[in-house]
Design a protein around this motif. Structure first.
Motif, short mmCIF file in Angstrom:
data_model
loop_
_atom_site.label_atom_id
_atom_site.label_comp_id
_atom_site.label_asym_id
_atom_site.label_seq_id
_atom_site.Cartn_x
_atom_site.Cartn_y
_atom_site.Cartn_z
N TRP A 34 34.00 37.10 34.95
CA TRP A 34 34.13 38.64 34.73
C TRP A 34 33.41 39.13 33.62
CZ3 TRP A 34 34.75 42.38 37.82
CH2 TRP A 34 35.61 42.32 39.14
N ILE A 49 29.73 41.69 33.88
CA ILE A 49 29.78 42.94 33.05
C ILE A 49 28.57 42.94 32.38
CG2 ILE A 49 31.06 44.33 31.60
CD1 ILE A 49 33.65 43.63 32.70
N ARG A 51 39.31 42.62 33.87
CA ARG A 51 38.07 43.59 33.92
C ARG A 51 38.37 44.38 32.49
NH1 ARG A 51 39.19 45.80 39.73
NH2 ARG A 51 41.17 45.70 38.82
#
Length: 347
Positions: free
Chosen positions: A51, A55, A257
């Protein structure tokens, strides 16, 4: 290579609280002309690492990701992300291999140290399976970062390095709280030992060598998976949905997240310094189970499970004061379950 032992020199029971102001630095999220810098992510193929890479790439960073084997099929999801923008390079690097780690860090301006062992099974050799990879691996990363002139290192520690102590706080855990090593060893909580040792020794090295270091201590990490293999924290929901009685539920939780967005925030904010607890929600195990029953009533939830945690909540006020925000718990749970369904892990 630095070797670790269960009794490292200068580390007895209570690590040094590291929350002193960091040296003044410029904003780290941009280079000249507004371009994003090159950063290294250790453990890029894992749950959090995947993740974080996603990002970072979406925000324009160039990423060096370390994995055990770049050609392993379990890293295909990373290659798909990287192929879309050409800004991801995977490096074969073992935490215990200093030259490999240094090679991955070379040419970077920032390092996110995410990789750390979290066994899903009983530990037979805690030194080899947990302590050495966490402690020696972390020291290899900070040493290579210093030698390569890295501007800032952000290390993912854990609330495991915060909450295990015979003397509990009265109101909430904050960044001044440290787990007691002797107590962790007595309880044979080897993951807690490894995280406490790794973080405290990293701080010791950073102070002695002038390394700009920030650490983050997340609670139980939930949310959707990008990687094809099941991570340990997702087992909490998997076991509940499958009705397994040995499910362990932790009181503090954060979305993967939101954790990764916090990591980027800590890298980019010049004023970030010291430790940061990262925990969005605090609730009893029974409350979590009832919430899941309300959202997904078709599953046969166990009538017995193990609740782990303390009545005293974790405070993420310091991180929130830096600008961090988090998702509602319901969104995290819904996205987690949908991800498990998509991967065919639950039906």
């Amino acid at each position: 290579m630095v070797e670790s032992t269960l009794e490292p020199a200068g580390l007895v029971g209570k690590p040094l609280p590291m929350d002193s102001p960091a040296p003044k630095v410029e904003a780290l999220g941009e280079k000249d002309g507004g371009r994003k810098p090159v950063v290294c992510v250790t453990g890029a193929g894992g749950y959090v690492g995947s993740w974080l890479v996603k990002i970072l790439l979406s925000e324009g960073y160039i990423v060096h990701g370390t994995v055990r084997d770049p050609d392993d099929k379990k890293n295909e999801h990373l290659k798909l992300q990287g192929n879309s923008c050409g800004k991801l390079q995977l490096f074969k690097a073992d935490l215990l291999n200093y030259p490999e780690m240094s090679a991955a860090i070379t040419g970077c301006e920032g390092v996110f140290h995410v990789a750390s062992p979290l066994p899903a099974h009983a530990v037979h050799d805690p030194q080899k399976e947990v302590i050495d990879p966490a402690v020696t691996g972390t020291l290899n990363v900070v040493k290579a970062s210093k030698e390569n002139g890295i501007r800032r290192v952000v290390i993912v520690s854990s609330v495991a390095a915060v909450v295990v102590s015979p003397s509990l706080p009265k109101d909430s855990y904050d960044e001044s709280c440290w787990s007691d090593l002797d107590h962790c060893k007595m309880m044979k909580k080897w993951y807690y030992v490894s995280k406490t040792m790794a973080e405290s020794l990293a701080w010791e090295y950073a102070e002695e060598n002038g390394l700009d270091l920030v650490t983050i201590c997340p609670s139980l990490v939930l949310g959707p998976m990008l990687q094809p293999t099941v991570n340990v924290s997702s087992l909490v929901l998997i076991k509940l949905l499958k009705g397994e009685k040995d499910a362990v539920i932790y009181s503090g939780m954060v979305d993967v997240r939101d954790l990764c967005e916090a990591l980027v925030l800590l890298f980019e904010k010049a004023e970030a310094s010291g430790r940061y607890i990262c925990s969005a929600h605090h609730l009893r195990a029974s409350v979590l189970v009832e919430k899941l029953k309300g959202m997904y009533p078709k599953y046969n939830y166990p009538d017995q499970y193990i609740g782990f945690g303390h009545e005293v909540p974790l405070s993420s006020k310091k991180l929130q004061n830096l600008g961090w925000r988090f998702r509602p718990l319901e969104e995290t749970l819904a996205d987690s379950v949908q991800s498990l369904l998509k991967h065919g892990i639950v039906e």
